[in-house]
Design an enzyme around this catalytic site. Structure first.
Site, mmCIF file in Angstrom:
data_model
loop_
_atom_site.group_PDB
_atom_site.id
_atom_site.type_symbol
_atom_site.label_atom_id
_atom_site.label_comp_id
_atom_site.label_asym_id
_atom_site.label_seq_id
_atom_site.Cartn_x
_atom_site.Cartn_y
_atom_site.Cartn_z
ATOM 1 N N ASP A 142 3.406 0.501 -10.665
ATOM 2 C CA ASP A 142 2.419 1.195 -9.853
ATOM 3 C C ASP A 142 1.123 0.397 -9.706
ATOM 4 O O ASP A 142 0.635 0.166 -8.591
ATOM 5 C CB ASP A 142 2.128 2.562 -10.496
ATOM 6 C CG ASP A 142 0.934 3.261 -9.893
ATOM 7 O OD1 ASP A 142 1.115 4.009 -8.924
ATOM 8 O OD2 ASP A 142 -0.194 3.053 -10.403
ATOM 9 N N ALA A 170 0.482 4.726 -6.265
ATOM 10 C CA ALA A 170 1.568 3.959 -5.653
ATOM 11 C C ALA A 170 2.904 4.642 -5.909
ATOM 12 O O ALA A 170 3.741 4.756 -5.010
ATOM 13 C CB ALA A 170 1.591 2.527 -6.192
ATOM 14 N N ASP A 171 3.116 5.111 -7.127
ATOM 15 C CA ASP A 171 4.355 5.825 -7.437
ATOM 16 C C ASP A 171 4.440 7.142 -6.684
ATOM 17 O O ASP A 171 5.473 7.478 -6.082
ATOM 18 C CB ASP A 171 4.434 6.099 -8.944
ATOM 19 C CG ASP A 171 4.883 4.890 -9.746
ATOM 20 O OD1 ASP A 171 5.591 4.033 -9.191
ATOM 21 O OD2 ASP A 171 4.525 4.796 -10.927
ATOM 22 N N LEU A 172 3.370 7.920 -6.732
ATOM 23 C CA LEU A 172 3.403 9.246 -6.113
ATOM 24 C C LEU A 172 3.547 9.155 -4.598
ATOM 25 O O LEU A 172 4.364 9.867 -4.000
ATOM 26 C CB LEU A 172 2.140 10.015 -6.483
ATOM 27 C CG LEU A 172 2.015 10.413 -7.955
ATOM 28 C CD1 LEU A 172 0.620 10.952 -8.248
ATOM 29 C CD2 LEU A 172 3.079 11.439 -8.342
ATOM 30 N N GLY A 175 7.005 8.188 -3.653
ATOM 31 C CA GLY A 175 7.914 9.333 -3.688
ATOM 32 C C GLY A 175 7.851 10.127 -2.402
ATOM 33 O O GLY A 175 8.887 10.568 -1.874
#
Length: 398
Positions: A142, A170-172, A175
């Site tokens: 991330d 970045a991860d969220l 998703g």
């Protein structure tokens, strides 16, 4: 009926971005079969923080991103295990994976292999830097994607160094991109009758979020500087400290300027025709921001918010996480949910923020125990007998 009922997703992913996407889709009605490594499962099962209960400890990290799924354990290094995944993929609508580029090819679980047995399959590959390009083989997390895609360069106080946002954006956001990709590909399949391969790069996803910063570069050749909570193209839009030491965010347009000045006792500014235009306020940024801060410092936060609400000036208190999760509006909207869990008794989470008229709302179910549904899924979907399942387990395939 929930909107995605009848859709089956075979989820080969782990950690955060893709599990977040598949959880969203699961709670919108899709059946998500999460494939995990026997014995250990998704590595986030061991991540801190841990919840302690009579049945053992459970990772709150895992709980946050894996609700409403079914867990099967399959050893992807085993030929028998690979065969099980292929059989499940033959019946699935979607395969979701976030392995390094090329890893699943050696197992015969890549898109060409699986689409050959299911030409309607939507296959989403979520990788750090995409399937092509000079960075394709690079590893990343991330914060690496935030750094390389410019997010960190924009975040931080004026004159200070780069700062990581408080959440793994970045991860969220990846998703959310992945969920959009799945829904888009399924809609396209409904028209064409054929599946597709989606190549999603988490790096690309962050570059795609640059939006206004990119627009300023394209329009002005300007590299945006760090401004803390201030907006590069709008005044007022910033956080201000109030007289009681609490903080408020005020963001307004030209129509809000005079009402804001009047409620702050800045009547001369309210009557100044030049300052009525945002461009002039931007040209006098230092003066205007200093004047606003001095006036706001004479009021307590709650009183300031009440005054802003009364005249329609957009403002909100800067709340900490505990304040948000105990907020009356959050409670009224039902955003915090609680579900039973066999190991820790119960746990709370944040619901998917949709409300439907015409469909049932998203439904929250607890995250699965490791391999909880292995036998059930193999019996129901692959018509395996008890003896066949026992042989697979004895051979280390599941």
């Amino acid at each position: 009926m929930r909107p995605l009922e009848g859709i089956t997703i075979l989820d080969l992913s782990r950690v955060l971005a893709c599990p977040f996407a598949s959880m969203i889709l699961a709670e919108l009605g899709a059946e998500v079969i999460k494939v995990e490594q026997p014995g250990t499962g998704d590595e986030t099962r061991s991540f801190e923080p841990k919840m302690q209960g009579e049945g053992g400890d459970v990772s709150a990290y895992y709980l946050a991103f894996n609700r409403s799924k079914r867990s099967v354990t399959v050893n992807l290094r085993s030929e028998q295990g690979q065969a099980v995944v292929r059989q499940l993929a033959a019946q699935a609508d979607v395969v979701l994976e976030n392995f390094p580029v090329g890893n699943l090819r050696k197992y015969g679980l890549d898109y060409p292999s699986l689409s050959a047995i299911n030409d309607q399959l939507v296959y989403v590959s979520c990788t750090g830097f995409g399937m092509t390009g000079p960075y394709a083989q690079r590893k990343g997390y991330d914060t690496v994607f935030q750094a390389m895609a410019g997010i960190m360069s924009l975040t931080g106080e004026r004159g200070g160094g780069p700062v990581k946002p408080g959440l793994p954006v970045a991860d969220l956001s990846s998703g959310l991109w992945v969920a959009i990709a799945v829904l888009t590909a399924l809609t396209g399949r409904a028209k064409s009758g054929k599946g597709s391969h989606v190549d999603f790069s988490m790096f690309d996803g962050q570059v795609g979020l640059l939006s206004l910063a990119a627009a300023r570069w394209f329009a002005l050749g300007e590299v945006p500087e760090r401004l803390g909570t201030e907006h590069p193209g709008r005044i007022p839009s910033a956080a201000f400290v109030c007289g009681d030491g609490k903080w408020v965010q005020i963001t307004g347009s030209d129509q809000h300027w005079a009402p804001l000045c009047n409620l702050l006792g800045l009547e001369a500014w309210a009557a100044d025709a030049a300052l009525a235009k945002n461009a002039e306020r931007l040209a006098r940024r230092e003066e205007v921001m200093a004047g606003l801060q001095a006036a706001i410092a004479r009021l307590d936060r709650d009183e300031l918010c009440r005054r802003c609400d009364a005249v329609g000036v957009p403002a909100g208190p800067i709340l900490q996480v505990d304040e948000v999760l105990s907020n009356a509006h959050v409670a009224a909207r039902g955003m915090v949910v609680e579900y039973p869990h066999p190991q820790i008794g119960s746990f709370r989470g944040l619901r998917i923020p949709f409300r439907f008229d015409g469909f049932d709302d998203p439904e929250v179910q607890r995250p699965p125990l490791l391999g909880e549904h292995t036998d059930e899924v193999l019996r129901e979907r692959l018509a395996m007998s008890v003896d066949e399942i026992q042989r697979l387990r004895a051979d280390g395939a599941i």
